[in-house]
Design a protein around this motif. Structure first.
Motif, mmCIF file in Angstrom:
data_model
loop_
_atom_site.group_PDB
_atom_site.id
_atom_site.type_symbol
_atom_site.label_atom_id
_atom_site.label_comp_id
_atom_site.label_asym_id
_atom_site.label_seq_id
_atom_site.Cartn_x
_atom_site.Cartn_y
_atom_site.Cartn_z
ATOM 1 N N ILE A 249 0.827 -1.211 0.000
ATOM 2 C CA ILE A 249 0.000 0.000 0.000
ATOM 3 C C ILE A 249 0.864 1.265 0.000
ATOM 4 C CG2 ILE A 249 -1.760 1.284 1.292
ATOM 5 C CD1 ILE A 249 -2.673 -1.489 2.430
ATOM 6 N N ALA A 250 1.880 1.302 0.869
ATOM 7 C CA ALA A 250 2.715 2.502 0.977
ATOM 8 C C ALA A 250 3.452 2.790 -0.338
ATOM 9 C CB ALA A 250 3.713 2.348 2.122
ATOM 10 N N GLN A 251 3.942 1.726 -0.959
ATOM 11 C CA GLN A 251 4.671 1.877 -2.234
ATOM 12 C C GLN A 251 3.730 2.393 -3.330
ATOM 13 O OE1 GLN A 251 6.385 -1.807 -3.648
ATOM 14 N NE2 GLN A 251 6.767 -0.924 -5.670
ATOM 15 N N ASN A 252 2.516 1.824 -3.335
ATOM 16 C CA ASN A 252 1.494 2.237 -4.281
ATOM 17 C C ASN A 252 1.203 3.735 -4.160
ATOM 18 O OD1 ASN A 252 -0.849 1.765 -6.000
ATOM 19 N ND2 ASN A 252 -0.732 -0.326 -5.244
ATOM 20 N N LEU A 253 1.046 4.168 -2.907
ATOM 21 C CA LEU A 253 0.751 5.572 -2.638
ATOM 22 C C LEU A 253 1.921 6.465 -3.071
ATOM 23 C CD1 LEU A 253 -1.063 7.749 -1.381
ATOM 24 C CD2 LEU A 253 -0.149 7.141 0.868
ATOM 25 N N ALA A 254 3.149 6.030 -2.759
ATOM 26 C CA ALA A 254 4.331 6.823 -3.128
ATOM 27 C C ALA A 254 4.433 6.950 -4.647
ATOM 28 C CB ALA A 254 5.591 6.182 -2.554
ATOM 29 N N GLU A 255 4.160 5.865 -5.343
ATOM 30 C CA GLU A 255 4.247 5.906 -6.813
ATOM 31 C C GLU A 255 3.146 6.786 -7.407
ATOM 32 O OE1 GLU A 255 4.418 1.913 -8.299
ATOM 33 O OE2 GLU A 255 6.387 1.543 -7.391
ATOM 34 N N PHE A 256 1.979 6.761 -6.783
ATOM 35 C CA PHE A 256 0.913 7.656 -7.252
ATOM 36 C C PHE A 256 1.317 9.116 -7.054
ATOM 37 C CE2 PHE A 256 -2.766 10.342 -6.446
ATOM 38 C CZ PHE A 256 -3.454 10.193 -7.639
ATOM 39 N N ARG A 257 1.891 9.391 -5.868
ATOM 40 C CA ARG A 257 2.317 10.768 -5.548
ATOM 41 C C ARG A 257 3.375 11.283 -6.519
ATOM 42 N NH1 ARG A 257 -0.242 13.582 -1.623
ATOM 43 N NH2 ARG A 257 -0.481 12.589 0.409
ATOM 44 N N ALA A 258 4.153 10.355 -7.081
ATOM 45 C CA ALA A 258 5.255 10.758 -7.963
ATOM 46 C C ALA A 258 4.774 11.051 -9.388
ATOM 47 C CB ALA A 258 6.320 9.661 -7.980
ATOM 48 N N LEU A 259 3.502 10.828 -9.668
ATOM 49 C CA LEU A 259 3.015 11.042 -11.036
ATOM 50 C C LEU A 259 3.002 12.528 -11.398
ATOM 51 C CD1 LEU A 259 -0.018 8.559 -11.191
ATOM 52 C CD2 LEU A 259 2.198 8.322 -12.327
ATOM 53 N N PRO A 260 3.261 12.836 -12.674
ATOM 54 C CA PRO A 260 3.271 14.244 -13.100
ATOM 55 C C PRO A 260 1.857 14.800 -13.320
ATOM 56 C CG PRO A 260 3.813 12.831 -14.956
ATOM 57 C CD PRO A 260 3.622 11.922 -13.773
ATOM 58 N N ILE A 261 1.072 14.832 -12.247
ATOM 59 C CA ILE A 261 -0.227 15.510 -12.314
ATOM 60 C C ILE A 261 -0.264 16.537 -11.187
ATOM 61 C CG2 ILE A 261 -1.507 13.655 -13.450
ATOM 62 C CD1 ILE A 261 -2.568 12.766 -10.786
ATOM 63 N N SER A 262 -1.150 17.519 -11.325
ATOM 64 C CA SER A 262 -1.120 18.646 -10.391
ATOM 65 C C SER A 262 -1.438 18.200 -8.963
ATOM 66 C CB SER A 262 -2.136 19.701 -10.821
ATOM 67 O OG SER A 262 -3.450 19.226 -10.566
ATOM 68 N N GLU A 263 -0.940 18.967 -8.000
ATOM 69 C CA GLU A 263 -1.211 18.686 -6.583
ATOM 70 C C GLU A 263 -2.725 18.700 -6.316
ATOM 71 O OE1 GLU A 263 0.570 17.580 -4.229
ATOM 72 O OE2 GLU A 263 -0.843 17.870 -2.575
ATOM 73 N N ALA A 264 -3.414 19.619 -6.969
ATOM 74 C CA ALA A 264 -4.866 19.710 -6.758
ATOM 75 C C ALA A 264 -5.557 18.427 -7.223
ATOM 76 C CB ALA A 264 -5.425 20.919 -7.498
ATOM 77 N N SER A 265 -5.166 17.931 -8.395
ATOM 78 C CA SER A 265 -5.769 16.688 -8.899
ATOM 79 C C SER A 265 -5.422 15.514 -7.991
ATOM 80 C CB SER A 265 -5.285 16.382 -10.320
ATOM 81 O OG SER A 265 -5.733 17.365 -11.213
ATOM 82 N N GLN A 266 -4.186 15.491 -7.502
ATOM 83 C CA GLN A 266 -3.794 14.409 -6.590
ATOM 84 C C GLN A 266 -4.670 14.419 -5.339
ATOM 85 O OE1 GLN A 266 0.142 13.455 -5.668
ATOM 86 N NE2 GLN A 266 0.868 13.519 -7.780
ATOM 87 N N GLN A 267 -4.863 15.618 -4.773
ATOM 88 C CA GLN A 267 -5.687 15.740 -3.565
ATOM 89 C C GLN A 267 -7.108 15.254 -3.820
ATOM 90 O OE1 GLN A 267 -5.114 16.296 -0.427
ATOM 91 N NE2 GLN A 267 -2.931 16.407 -0.913
ATOM 92 N N THR A 268 -7.633 15.628 -4.981
ATOM 93 C CA THR A 268 -9.002 15.230 -5.305
ATOM 94 C C THR A 268 -9.113 13.711 -5.390
ATOM 95 O OG1 THR A 268 -9.268 17.282 -6.513
ATOM 96 C CG2 THR A 268 -10.843 15.544 -7.000
ATOM 97 N N ILE A 269 -8.136 13.094 -6.055
ATOM 98 C CA ILE A 269 -8.189 11.645 -6.264
ATOM 99 C C ILE A 269 -7.928 10.892 -4.956
ATOM 100 C CG2 ILE A 269 -7.014 9.732 -7.440
ATOM 101 C CD1 ILE A 269 -6.619 11.716 -9.833
ATOM 102 N N LEU A 270 -7.005 11.400 -4.146
ATOM 103 C CA LEU A 270 -6.666 10.722 -2.894
ATOM 104 C C LEU A 270 -7.724 10.941 -1.819
ATOM 105 C CD1 LEU A 270 -2.867 11.642 -2.650
ATOM 106 C CD2 LEU A 270 -3.795 9.340 -2.964
ATOM 107 N N SER A 271 -8.400 12.087 -1.900
ATOM 108 C CA SER A 271 -9.207 12.489 -0.752
ATOM 109 C C SER A 271 -10.608 12.996 -1.129
ATOM 110 C CB SER A 271 -8.432 13.590 -0.008
ATOM 111 O OG SER A 271 -9.191 14.099 1.038
ATOM 112 N N GLY A 272 -10.655 13.992 -2.009
ATOM 113 C CA GLY A 272 -11.898 14.724 -2.250
ATOM 114 C C GLY A 272 -13.047 13.888 -2.788
ATOM 115 N N THR A 273 -12.766 13.084 -3.801
ATOM 116 C CA THR A 273 -13.853 12.306 -4.413
ATOM 117 C C THR A 273 -14.448 11.328 -3.405
ATOM 118 O OG1 THR A 273 -12.619 12.440 -6.493
ATOM 119 C CG2 THR A 273 -14.510 10.962 -6.441
#
Ligand SMILES: [Zn+2]
Length: 280
Positions: A249-273
């Motif tokens: 799980i932790a590795q999965n999350l780290a790899e997602f965080r490393a993707l070249p998408i905006s911080e706002a989109s990351q927050q939405t996908i990780l949390s907001g939706t």
């Protein structure tokens, strides 16, 4: 508030031997998985270490292919009592393995199940089979819609012995989205690896259809969904841990965080939706 919308915490004793073998073969730390399926306390600690606040714990009824009976619903309902704010129960019913669908649906509601999973390749049915006489499916969807309970469909292939992959094509969810417009629908795995275009289309086409990116290696996510940011507000982070081939799980999350998408989109996908779907 990071939510993993797709983790399998299941009653291991229900697995058919060949299905359990596949999981054991693909995971070095099977003892840990067994401990987590017994102890929500231990699992919550693991989530803490991985940086995950909440997790939807996926269960489904598939006696023929995997072995799960609708006893999974009581199992997961008891399990999440340890911390219902962080552990979200996902249960299920199977149209061909019920003697009284109305009372089974009532039991799901009584158990306060937070999501219903339909797994077409393991349940051996099409999501829209209510149009072909499987009235039980319609009763399940109606109840979910009326009670604000989202339905997650497995979409894409499955490597478990006995799985039938024709049922994994997300196009059959199109009817469900049309016929149950207030039902929130999650497309697990985005049709990976055969039907990503269909999944992307459905998410854009239907206000009530969402994308669950679990099971897609984060490193290939943007290859599969190059326009992911356009649907960020309808996309949920998930891992599908401990499924075969899924990293920790932790590795999965780290790899997602490393993707070249905006911080706002990351927050939405990780949390907001996920917060929109399960505000608490
Ligand atoms: Zn899964």
């Amino acid at each position: 508030m990071i939510t993993d919308c797709h983790i399998h915490i299941q009653p291991l004793e229900m697995f058919k031997p060949h299905a359990l073998e596949l999981i054991k073969k693909k995971r070095a730390n099977f003892d840990q998985i067994a401990e987590f399926s017994r102890s929500p306390k231990a699992f919550l600690k693991h989530l803490d270490a991985a940086g995950i606040d909440r997790a939807a714990l996926i269960n489904y009824v598939a006696p023929d292919v995997i072995g799960f009976t609708n006893g999974v619903n009581q199992f997961i309902s008891d399990y999440v009592k340890e911390d219902p704010k962080r552990l979200l129960s996902c249960g299920s019913l199977h149209p061909r393995h019920t003697t009284n669908i109305e009372s089974d649906v009532e039991q799901l509601l009584r158990l306060n199940i937070r999501m219903i999973k339909i797994h077409p390749p393991h349940q051996l049915l099409y999501p829209n089979d209510y149009l072909n006489g499987v009235k039980e499916l319609e009763i399940i969807y109606r109840a979910a819609e009326a009670n604000g309970i989202p339905v997650m469909f497995h979409t894409g292939t499955s490597v478990f012995p006995g799985a039938r992959n024709k049922y994994g094509d997300p196009i059959y969810v199109d009817d469900v989205a049309v016929d149950f417009p207030k039902l929130r629908i999650l497309l697990a795995h985005g049709g990976r690896p055969l039907w990503m275009h269909t999944a992307f289309f459905l998410v854009r086409r239907h206000p009530n259809v969402y994308l669950d990116i679990s099971g897609i290696p984060p490193k290939t996510l943007l290859k599969y969904f190059p326009r992911l940011e356009e649907i960020a507000s309808k996309t949920l982070f998930g891992t599908d841990w401990p499924g075969p081939g899924v990293p920790e799980i932790a590795q999965n999350l780290a790899e997602f965080r490393a993707l070249p998408i905006s911080e706002a989109s990351q927050q939405t996908i990780l949390s907001g939706t996920a917060l929109e779907i399960w505000p608490e």
